[in-house]
Design an enzyme around this catalytic site. Structure first.
Site, short mmCIF file in Angstrom:
data_model
loop_
_atom_site.label_atom_id
_atom_site.label_comp_id
_atom_site.label_asym_id
_atom_site.label_seq_id
_atom_site.Cartn_x
_atom_site.Cartn_y
_atom_site.Cartn_z
N HIS A 175 -7.89 3.43 0.31
CA HIS A 175 -9.43 3.63 0.61
C HIS A 175 -9.47 4.54 1.84
O HIS A 175 -10.35 5.13 2.21
CB HIS A 175 -10.44 2.83 0.80
CG HIS A 175 -10.17 1.49 1.88
ND1 HIS A 175 -9.78 0.38 2.72
CD2 HIS A 175 -10.66 1.99 3.52
CE1 HIS A 175 -10.26 0.50 3.30
NE2 HIS A 175 -10.82 0.96 4.47
N ASP A 214 -6.67 -2.03 -2.94
CA ASP A 214 -6.02 -1.15 -2.18
C ASP A 214 -5.14 -0.70 -1.12
O ASP A 214 -5.15 -1.49 -0.33
CB ASP A 214 -7.52 -1.30 -1.18
CG ASP A 214 -8.16 -0.86 0.21
OD1 ASP A 214 -7.74 0.08 -0.24
OD2 ASP A 214 -9.07 -1.82 1.04
N GLY A 267 -11.21 1.37 11.72
CA GLY A 267 -10.39 2.69 12.55
C GLY A 267 -9.15 1.59 11.84
O GLY A 267 -7.72 2.07 12.19
N SER A 294 -8.42 -0.54 9.50
CA SER A 294 -7.68 -0.46 8.14
C SER A 294 -6.35 0.28 7.52
O SER A 294 -5.97 0.86 8.10
CB SER A 294 -8.78 0.54 7.05
OG SER A 294 -10.09 0.21 6.79
N SER A 296 -7.30 -4.38 4.10
CA SER A 296 -8.36 -3.83 3.63
C SER A 296 -9.78 -4.37 3.96
O SER A 296 -10.15 -2.92 4.29
CB SER A 296 -8.50 -4.19 2.43
OG SER A 296 -9.19 -3.84 1.02
#
Length: 380
Positions: free
Chosen positions: A223, A251, A332, A334, A349
């Protein structure tokens, strides 16, 4: 773009590519005879997040390593009767569920404790697959196989169980197989963020965190960017491009590395623990301790709660086969690393909550990403 050693604790090459890392060599690599010495920083982190002393942390990590080695042998011994497994921190042992008594002795011979249950893993997985085919409303947070409960657990966002769409989903879920329903405080969301300070990588004005180095680049969350998009580093210099990306459904993504940037098998400890080498990607069992750090929240630890969970993120993005943890995260983080001992586990994720009040976070298992793109993890 090279970065000098003095700007951050650890190897300069690591700092370029791992905007955050969750590794700590808290336990020896598989097959080692004795645990490595626990660093003072790591002892503090585990005491803060898991309530363990240094001696307790060292003992637990050794137990988890043994449980991980036992898990695959026990699954083979159980055969079609296998119904899942989990690590019990109190006993320090792996428990394996089986259907019927015929395989109990064979499984126990591998060193695992055994529980006899009604439903096999194959049946629960089939029910999970039928749920994955349903359209989930926003009030349904996630669903997964719960080996301890020997059922598929559906988590509903607090206050939404009475929604007509949620009731309809639960009726269809129960028709698909053995289901139990739980409640979570908030709907999960991904952890990408707008541009802020820290040690990130950027895709446009989105900030995310690097997961693990692979030969030719690094893996991260899907993402955070689409195939072909350019990526810049902490200093806004060009790193490379997304070579593959999948979100929703999955993801995960991988980014090529060039322009003077390079990869090393190391992840950041952010000064809480020493920067650590990555030695492999052996999968940790449910119940094991696990740590991560990110470009926003840095180093935090918790417990691996469940595997193969389907998550219905706010906005309607459904992602399958995620692993759930009790570790907190914030926007942030991720894409960043989850690690158990010195073994890479996955990339962040999303989740719910924060690192002030607590929460839960899911990661995409790293071995699935490596297999999908034919990548090779950079290990020491």
């Amino acid at each position: 773009m090279r970065r000098t050693f003095g700007l951050r604790l650890g190897l300069s090459a690591l700092l370029l590519l791992s905007t955050w890392g969750g590794a700590a060599a808290l336990a020896p690599a598989a097959g080692a005879d004795s645990a490595q010495e626990l660093s003072p920083g790591l002892a503090r982190a585990l005491q803060r997040d898991l309530g363990l002393t240094a001696d307790e942390a060292r003992e637990r990590l050794a137990d988890e390593r043994r449980a991980g080695e036992t898990e695959k042998k026990a699954e083979r011994a159980a055969g079609a009767a296998y119904a899942g497994s989990w690590f019990d921190a109190d006993s320090g042992r792996l428990t394996v569920a089986v259907t019927g008594a015929q395989r109990v002795d064979a499984v126990r011979a591998t060193g695992a404790d055994v529980r006899v249950v009604e439903h096999s893993a194959a049946r629960l997985d089939a029910a999970m697959k039928r749920l994955d085919a349903l359209s989930a409303p926003a009030g349904v947070a996630s669903w997964r196989v719960d080996a301890r409960a020997n059922s598929v657990r559906v988590d509903v966002v607090s206050g939404h169980r009475g929604d007509a769409a949620v009731r309809t989903f639960l009726e269809r879920a129960r028709a698909a197989g053995p289901v139990e329903v739980g409640t979570v405080a908030q709907a999960p969301s991904t952890f990408a963020a707008g541009t802020v300070g820290g040690d990130p990588y950027y895709t446009g004005n989105v900030r995310c965190s690097i997961g693990f180095s692979v030969h030719g680049g690094f893996v991260t969350a899907g993402h955070c960017g689409g195939a072909g998009q350019g990526v810049s580093g902490w200093d806004r210099s060009y790193i490379g491009n997304f070579q593959g990306s999948s979100f929703p459904d999955n993801d995960y993504a991988w980014v090529s590395v060039g322009s003077g940037w390079w990869t090393v098998p190391v992840v950041l400890g952010w000064g809480t623990v020493p920067d650590q080498l990555v030695r492999g990607s052996a999968e940790a069992p449910v119940g094991a301790s696990i740590c991560r750090s990110g470009s926003t929240t840095r180093w935090h630890c918790g417990t691996l709660l469940a595997k193969n969970e389907t998550v219905n993120y706010s906005g309607g993005a459904v992602v399958h086969q995620l692993t759930k943890t009790s570790v907190c995260a914030e926007p942030g983080d991720s894409g960043g690393s989850f690690i158990s001992g010195d073994q890479a586990q996955g990339v962040t994720s999303g989740g719910w909550g924060n690192c002030s009040g607590g929460g839960e976070t899911w990661y995409q298992p790293v071995n699935e990403i490596l297999g999908r793109y034919g990548l090779r993890l950079h290990t020491a």
